[in-house]
Design a protein around this motif. Structure first.
Motif, PDB file in Angstrom:
ATOM      1  N   MET A   1      40.111 -28.875  44.965  1.00 53.64           N
ATOM      2  CA  MET A   1      39.719 -28.588  43.594  1.00 53.64           C
ATOM      3  C   MET A   1      38.547 -27.611  43.605  1.00 53.64           C
ATOM      4  O   MET A   1      37.564 -27.825  44.300  1.00 53.64           O
ATOM      5  CB  MET A   1      39.335 -29.887  42.902  1.00 53.64           C
ATOM      6  N   GLU A   2      38.668 -26.559  42.869  1.00 52.93           N
ATOM      7  CA  GLU A   2      37.635 -25.536  42.831  1.00 52.93           C
ATOM      8  C   GLU A   2      36.765 -25.734  41.589  1.00 52.93           C
ATOM      9  O   GLU A   2      37.275 -25.882  40.487  1.00 52.93           O
ATOM     10  CB  GLU A   2      38.284 -24.154  42.800  1.00 52.93           C
ATOM     11  N   TYR A   3      35.435 -25.753  41.807  1.00 54.95           N
ATOM     12  CA  TYR A   3      34.511 -25.936  40.693  1.00 54.95           C
ATOM     13  C   TYR A   3      34.094 -24.580  40.141  1.00 54.95           C
ATOM     14  O   TYR A   3      33.870 -23.631  40.882  1.00 54.95           O
ATOM     15  CB  TYR A   3      33.257 -26.690  41.145  1.00 54.95           C
ATOM     16  N   SER A   4      33.995 -24.504  38.844  1.00 49.63           N
ATOM     17  CA  SER A   4      33.517 -23.266  38.233  1.00 49.63           C
ATOM     18  C   SER A   4      31.993 -23.273  38.229  1.00 49.63           C
ATOM     19  O   SER A   4      31.352 -24.297  38.453  1.00 49.63           O
ATOM     20  CB  SER A   4      34.030 -23.151  36.798  1.00 49.63           C
ATOM     21  N   ASN A   5      31.414 -22.121  37.979  1.00 52.39           N
ATOM     22  CA  ASN A   5      29.961 -22.025  37.928  1.00 52.39           C
ATOM     23  C   ASN A   5      29.391 -22.886  36.814  1.00 52.39           C
ATOM     24  O   ASN A   5      28.287 -23.395  36.931  1.00 52.39           O
ATOM     25  CB  ASN A   5      29.527 -20.570  37.735  1.00 52.39           C
ATOM     26  N   VAL A   6      30.134 -23.053  35.735  1.00 52.41           N
ATOM     27  CA  VAL A   6      29.659 -23.853  34.610  1.00 52.41           C
ATOM     28  C   VAL A   6      29.468 -25.305  35.042  1.00 52.41           C
ATOM     29  O   VAL A   6      28.456 -25.936  34.735  1.00 52.41           O
ATOM     30  CB  VAL A   6      30.653 -23.765  33.421  1.00 52.41           C
ATOM     31  N   VAL A   7      30.412 -25.836  35.796  1.00 55.20           N
ATOM     32  CA  VAL A   7      30.320 -27.221  36.252  1.00 55.20           C
ATOM     33  C   VAL A   7      29.155 -27.367  37.235  1.00 55.20           C
ATOM     34  O   VAL A   7      28.379 -28.330  37.160  1.00 55.20           O
ATOM     35  CB  VAL A   7      31.644 -27.677  36.901  1.00 55.20           C
ATOM     36  N   LEU A   8      29.013 -26.431  38.147  1.00 55.72           N
ATOM     37  CA  LEU A   8      27.912 -26.488  39.120  1.00 55.72           C
ATOM     38  C   LEU A   8      26.558 -26.361  38.427  1.00 55.72           C
ATOM     39  O   LEU A   8      25.614 -27.070  38.764  1.00 55.72           O
ATOM     40  CB  LEU A   8      28.080 -25.400  40.177  1.00 55.72           C
ATOM     41  N   ASP A   9      26.453 -25.450  37.465  1.00 58.68           N
ATOM     42  CA  ASP A   9      25.207 -25.290  36.716  1.00 58.68           C
ATOM     43  C   ASP A   9      24.869 -26.558  35.939  1.00 58.68           C
ATOM     44  O   ASP A   9      23.711 -26.984  35.894  1.00 58.68           O
ATOM     45  CB  ASP A   9      25.290 -24.102  35.759  1.00 58.68           C
ATOM     46  N   ALA A  10      25.873 -27.171  35.331  1.00 55.77           N
ATOM     47  CA  ALA A  10      25.633 -28.403  34.578  1.00 55.77           C
ATOM     48  C   ALA A  10      25.143 -29.511  35.502  1.00 55.77           C
ATOM     49  O   ALA A  10      24.227 -30.264  35.152  1.00 55.77           O
ATOM     50  CB  ALA A  10      26.912 -28.830  33.858  1.00 55.77           C
ATOM     51  N   GLU A  11      25.709 -29.621  36.676  1.00 55.92           N
ATOM     52  CA  GLU A  11      25.284 -30.648  37.633  1.00 55.92           C
ATOM     53  C   GLU A  11      23.865 -30.383  38.123  1.00 55.92           C
ATOM     54  O   GLU A  11      23.050 -31.297  38.239  1.00 55.92           O
ATOM     55  CB  GLU A  11      26.255 -30.698  38.816  1.00 55.92           C
ATOM     56  N   ALA A  12      23.547 -29.124  38.393  1.00 61.01           N
ATOM     57  CA  ALA A  12      22.193 -28.767  38.836  1.00 61.01           C
ATOM     58  C   ALA A  12      21.180 -29.075  37.737  1.00 61.01           C
ATOM     59  O   ALA A  12      20.099 -29.623  38.005  1.00 61.01           O
ATOM     60  CB  ALA A  12      22.134 -27.299  39.218  1.00 61.01           C
ATOM     61  N   ASN A  13      21.521 -28.747  36.491  1.00 59.58           N
ATOM     62  CA  ASN A  13      20.622 -29.029  35.368  1.00 59.58           C
ATOM     63  C   ASN A  13      20.428 -30.531  35.188  1.00 59.58           C
ATOM     64  O   ASN A  13      19.323 -31.000  34.911  1.00 59.58           O
ATOM     65  CB  ASN A  13      21.157 -28.417  34.074  1.00 59.58           C
ATOM     66  N   ARG A  14      21.504 -31.294  35.364  1.00 56.53           N
ATOM     67  CA  ARG A  14      21.416 -32.747  35.229  1.00 56.53           C
ATOM     68  C   ARG A  14      20.493 -33.324  36.300  1.00 56.53           C
ATOM     69  O   ARG A  14      19.662 -34.196  36.029  1.00 56.53           O
ATOM     70  CB  ARG A  14      22.808 -33.374  35.345  1.00 56.53           C
ATOM     71  N   GLN A  15      20.603 -32.808  37.515  1.00 58.19           N
ATOM     72  CA  GLN A  15      19.763 -33.281  38.611  1.00 58.19           C
ATOM     73  C   GLN A  15      18.297 -32.933  38.362  1.00 58.19           C
ATOM     74  O   GLN A  15      17.409 -33.764  38.576  1.00 58.19           O
ATOM     75  CB  GLN A  15      20.234 -32.670  39.935  1.00 58.19           C
ATOM     76  N   GLN A  16      18.037 -31.724  37.895  1.00 56.69           N
ATOM     77  CA  GLN A  16      16.661 -31.323  37.607  1.00 56.69           C
ATOM     78  C   GLN A  16      16.070 -32.187  36.502  1.00 56.69           C
ATOM     79  O   GLN A  16      14.904 -32.592  36.570  1.00 56.69           O
ATOM     80  CB  GLN A  16      16.607 -29.853  37.204  1.00 56.69           C
ATOM     81  N   LEU A  17      16.852 -32.467  35.488  1.00 56.53           N
ATOM     82  CA  LEU A  17      16.382 -33.297  34.392  1.00 56.53           C
ATOM     83  C   LEU A  17      16.073 -34.711  34.883  1.00 56.53           C
ATOM     84  O   LEU A  17      15.048 -35.296  34.512  1.00 56.53           O
ATOM     85  CB  LEU A  17      17.441 -33.339  33.280  1.00 56.53           C
ATOM     86  N   ALA A  18      16.922 -35.256  35.739  1.00 61.58           N
ATOM     87  CA  ALA A  18      16.684 -36.594  36.288  1.00 61.58           C
ATOM     88  C   ALA A  18      15.389 -36.624  37.094  1.00 61.58           C
ATOM     89  O   ALA A  18      14.609 -37.591  37.010  1.00 61.58           O
ATOM     90  CB  ALA A  18      17.871 -37.022  37.150  1.00 61.58           C
ATOM     91  N   GLU A  19      15.109 -35.565  37.864  1.00 63.94           N
ATOM     92  CA  GLU A  19      13.872 -35.507  38.647  1.00 63.94           C
ATOM     93  C   GLU A  19      12.657 -35.412  37.740  1.00 63.94           C
ATOM     94  O   GLU A  19      11.635 -36.053  37.989  1.00 63.94           O
ATOM     95  CB  GLU A  19      13.916 -34.318  39.603  1.00 63.94           C
ATOM     96  N   ARG A  20      12.758 -34.619  36.679  1.00 63.17           N
ATOM     97  CA  ARG A  20      11.638 -34.499  35.739  1.00 63.17           C
ATOM     98  C   ARG A  20      11.350 -35.825  35.053  1.00 63.17           C
ATOM     99  O   ARG A  20      10.197 -36.208  34.876  1.00 63.17           O
ATOM    100  CB  ARG A  20      11.946 -33.440  34.678  1.00 63.17           C
TER     101      ARG A  20
END
Length: 51
Positions: A1-20
């Motif tokens: 399964m290939e992830y689009s940049n939108v999905v990867l960006d959303a996951e990265a943003n979610r992780q950053q928000l969780a850390e904050r």
């Protein structure tokens, strides 16, 4: 399964928000406590040097 940049960006943003949120919810130490701890460490080092 290939992830689009939108999905990867959303996951990265979610992780950053969780850390904050984790950092913001941790109890804050006042600056005076930091200085007190530093002074204690410096006294211990000075005692070692004197002995």
């Amino acid at each position: 399964m290939e992830y689009s940049n939108v999905v990867l960006d959303a996951e990265a943003n979610r992780q950053q928000l969780a850390e904050r949120i984790a950092r913001a919810s941790s109890p804050k130490m006042p600056a005076t406590a930091h200085r007190h701890l530093l002074a204690q460490r410096l006294r211990r080092i000075a005692d070692r040097v004197d002995n």
